[in-house]
Design a protein around this motif. Sequence first.
Motif, PDB file in Angstrom:
ATOM      1  N   VAL A 109      -9.015  -2.486   3.616  1.00 27.24           N
ATOM      2  CA  VAL A 109      -9.776  -1.278   3.277  1.00 27.24           C
ATOM      3  C   VAL A 109      -8.836  -0.111   2.968  1.00 27.24           C
ATOM      4  O   VAL A 109      -9.097   0.687   2.056  1.00 27.24           O
ATOM      5  CB  VAL A 109     -10.738  -0.902   4.430  1.00 27.24           C
ATOM      6  N   ILE A 110      -7.712  -0.031   3.696  1.00 31.08           N
ATOM      7  CA  ILE A 110      -6.763   1.061   3.471  1.00 31.08           C
ATOM      8  C   ILE A 110      -6.193   0.987   2.051  1.00 31.08           C
ATOM      9  O   ILE A 110      -6.028   2.012   1.384  1.00 31.08           O
ATOM     10  CB  ILE A 110      -5.629   1.017   4.516  1.00 31.08           C
ATOM     11  N   TRP A 148      -7.640  -0.218  -0.650  1.00 33.56           N
ATOM     12  CA  TRP A 148      -8.676   0.272  -1.569  1.00 33.56           C
ATOM     13  C   TRP A 148      -8.784   1.794  -1.480  1.00 33.56           C
ATOM     14  O   TRP A 148      -8.893   2.477  -2.511  1.00 33.56           O
ATOM     15  CB  TRP A 148     -10.020  -0.372  -1.227  1.00 33.56           C
ATOM     16  N   ASN A 149      -8.760   2.325  -0.262  1.00 39.88           N
ATOM     17  CA  ASN A 149      -8.889   3.776  -0.086  1.00 39.88           C
ATOM     18  C   ASN A 149      -7.770   4.535  -0.797  1.00 39.88           C
ATOM     19  O   ASN A 149      -8.012   5.541  -1.475  1.00 39.88           O
ATOM     20  CB  ASN A 149      -8.870   4.135   1.406  1.00 39.88           C
ATOM     21  N   ALA A 193     -12.915   9.706  -0.183  1.00 40.43           N
ATOM     22  CA  ALA A 193     -12.223   9.518  -1.458  1.00 40.43           C
ATOM     23  C   ALA A 193     -13.215   9.511  -2.622  1.00 40.43           C
ATOM     24  O   ALA A 193     -12.970  10.133  -3.669  1.00 40.43           O
ATOM     25  CB  ALA A 193     -11.437   8.203  -1.429  1.00 40.43           C
ATOM     26  N   THR A 240       0.833  -1.206   0.000  1.00 43.87           N
ATOM     27  CA  THR A 240       0.000   0.000   0.000  1.00 43.87           C
ATOM     28  C   THR A 240       0.868   1.256   0.000  1.00 43.87           C
ATOM     29  O   THR A 240       0.570   2.234  -0.697  1.00 43.87           O
ATOM     30  CB  THR A 240      -0.942   0.003   1.213  1.00 43.87           C
ATOM     31  N   PRO A 258     -16.959  -0.229   3.027  1.00 40.19           N
ATOM     32  CA  PRO A 258     -16.306   1.091   3.008  1.00 40.19           C
ATOM     33  C   PRO A 258     -16.387   1.768   4.368  1.00 40.19           C
ATOM     34  O   PRO A 258     -17.304   1.513   5.150  1.00 40.19           O
ATOM     35  CB  PRO A 258     -17.122   1.866   1.961  1.00 40.19           C
ATOM     36  N   ASP A 259     -15.401   2.614   4.664  1.00 41.14           N
ATOM     37  CA  ASP A 259     -15.414   3.381   5.898  1.00 41.14           C
ATOM     38  C   ASP A 259     -15.520   4.872   5.562  1.00 41.14           C
ATOM     39  O   ASP A 259     -15.742   5.246   4.411  1.00 41.14           O
ATOM     40  CB  ASP A 259     -14.176   3.079   6.754  1.00 41.14           C
ATOM     41  N   PHE A 295     -14.641   1.538  -6.471  1.00 45.25           N
ATOM     42  CA  PHE A 295     -15.480   1.524  -5.272  1.00 45.25           C
ATOM     43  C   PHE A 295     -16.517   0.401  -5.358  1.00 45.25           C
ATOM     44  O   PHE A 295     -16.760  -0.322  -4.377  1.00 45.25           O
ATOM     45  CB  PHE A 295     -16.155   2.887  -5.133  1.00 45.25           C
ATOM     46  N   THR A 323     -13.247   7.148   5.392  1.00 49.28           N
ATOM     47  CA  THR A 323     -12.200   7.585   4.463  1.00 49.28           C
ATOM     48  C   THR A 323     -12.549   7.187   3.031  1.00 49.28           C
ATOM     49  O   THR A 323     -12.276   7.942   2.082  1.00 49.28           O
ATOM     50  CB  THR A 323     -10.841   6.984   4.872  1.00 49.28           C
ATOM     51  N   THR A 324     -13.139   5.999   2.860  1.00 50.35           N
ATOM     52  CA  THR A 324     -13.539   5.556   1.523  1.00 50.35           C
ATOM     53  C   THR A 324     -14.503   6.551   0.905  1.00 50.35           C
ATOM     54  O   THR A 324     -14.353   6.959  -0.260  1.00 50.35           O
ATOM     55  CB  THR A 324     -14.211   4.172   1.582  1.00 50.35           C
ATOM     56  N   ILE A 336      -8.404   7.139  -3.793  1.00 51.34           N
ATOM     57  CA  ILE A 336      -7.931   8.525  -3.655  1.00 51.34           C
ATOM     58  C   ILE A 336      -6.973   8.882  -4.786  1.00 51.34           C
ATOM     59  O   ILE A 336      -7.028   9.984  -5.354  1.00 51.34           O
ATOM     60  CB  ILE A 336      -7.233   8.720  -2.293  1.00 51.34           C
TER      61      ILE A 336
END
Length: 529
Positions: free
Chosen positions: A302-303, A305-306, A342, A275, A335-336, A325, A338-339, A310
């Motif tokens: 998830v990070i 993907w985020n 983005a 990442t 998703p959270d 997404f 942050t997602t 972004i």
Amino acid sequence: MSSARGSLRLLEKCINMRQLKQAHAQIVLGGLGENRFAISRILAFCSDPNSGCVAHAQVLFRQTKQPTICICNTMIKTLLLKGEYTRLADIYRQILHDGLLPDNYTFPYMLKGCAHLRDSQIGEQVHGHALQLGFDFDVFVGNTLILMYSACGKMEDAHQMFDLTPQRNAASWTVLISAYSKLGEVGAARELFDQSQVKDRGVWGCMISGYVQNNCFKEALGMFRDMQLAGVKPDEGIFVSILSACAQLGALDLGTWIHRYLKRVGFTLGIRLSTALIDMYLKSGDWALAIKLFANMPQRDVISWNVMIIGLATHGDGRGALELFAQMQREGFSPDETTFLAVLSACSHSGLVSEGLREFKSMKAVHGIEPRGEHYGCVVDFLSRAGLFNEAQGIIAMMPTSSSPSEKAVAWRALLSACWRHGEEQLAELAARCLLQLEDHSGAYVLLSNVYRRSGRHGVAEGVKKLMWGRGVAKPPGCSSVEIGGSVHEFVAGERVHRQMSQVYEVLHAMSHHMDDNGATCTSDETIL
């Protein structure tokens, strides 16, 4: 009896709570339900972050007659690892009530819990007991006392504990360096680092991480080079920190060198490291390689993907970000906050108004995520960019009353910026007035001045600038950096501190003359820098 002992051996082979409960049942049926080794092993298994169950541990502990200090310590550790910090004090009180003596395992566990809770009151009581029992000179107890006091914001007490610890180890230095870094006191952290008598990989990594956390990216790269010269090999955490610094500075050469080094030495690219590499390549402009790395990741979180969403948003590929997404959700990732930040940013960069509104509404309705000020700010931004000012003002009015002034300022700043693009002078005045009530920042004055200048009211524009200066509001100078030969060179507007500044100006003058000779115009070199 042999079957019961066989059940004790089974405890070592359990991989989930179902198997553990079966082995536990056999132990009880075999008459070894009060076996201290069995109880400790069961409690230890329950502390596993992935497979354990704190509820089962608590029931077992309550049913245990006359638990030993070892069993109590295991229970405290279980609660600590499971994040049940508020329950630690109950176990500690039981230890004292039963007349058991806390040891050099009890105190560090308890003090770590106090650090998580930022509860110096209980921490000081534990400290007092440690002093009474003669553990004040124990290095592990001393280190966790430093951690507890620093986490509670009592840096004088933390530093005093550091000074009083007679046999400091690398962890002692690491804990205090980290504490000062988290407070933003990088100078104090660096001073400690320089004084450190033991500089292992952890101490180096802590200082590098501290620089990155405080946006001292050039210093982080310099520290990384010093570490290499000292013959200390970096670990995954250090590589992640350095790649983050490379990403922020656009130091693609160094980031690429690290990637090649990792391949050459056969370093395993876990989720965090992959990442970090993807983020570095995206921010340094190598979009294609970032996409390739992401596609080849055997595992993602998830990070990951985020970061990718972004990155696509920043590069203006809003459609690609939305497709990613959708793919993220198809692959079972939730998703959270942050997602969604983005995704909404991607819609803003690409003018995808209807898509942005759809995803904004789905946050709470579908995913149960309460939008924060930043999310509202993104919606205001893409509505304002599209000239939908009434709708944008409606979104600002919808912002929860709990939103902080800085969150509300984000929304008004987005509206003010769009007013400048669209020449909406009257609305710009309202937005600037609301923004200045929230923060006295140069951005509001500059944007409003630009709105007046665009409409031809140059005198009013200059009046806004004079008002800003009269109120003592400074405009942060522009800053840029360039990487040459693996070294990052930084230039700040108005400063001449770079050792090659005279040569830079010579080149600028030559460029200016060349442009004049070819009929082009050029601003002064002072403006360029």
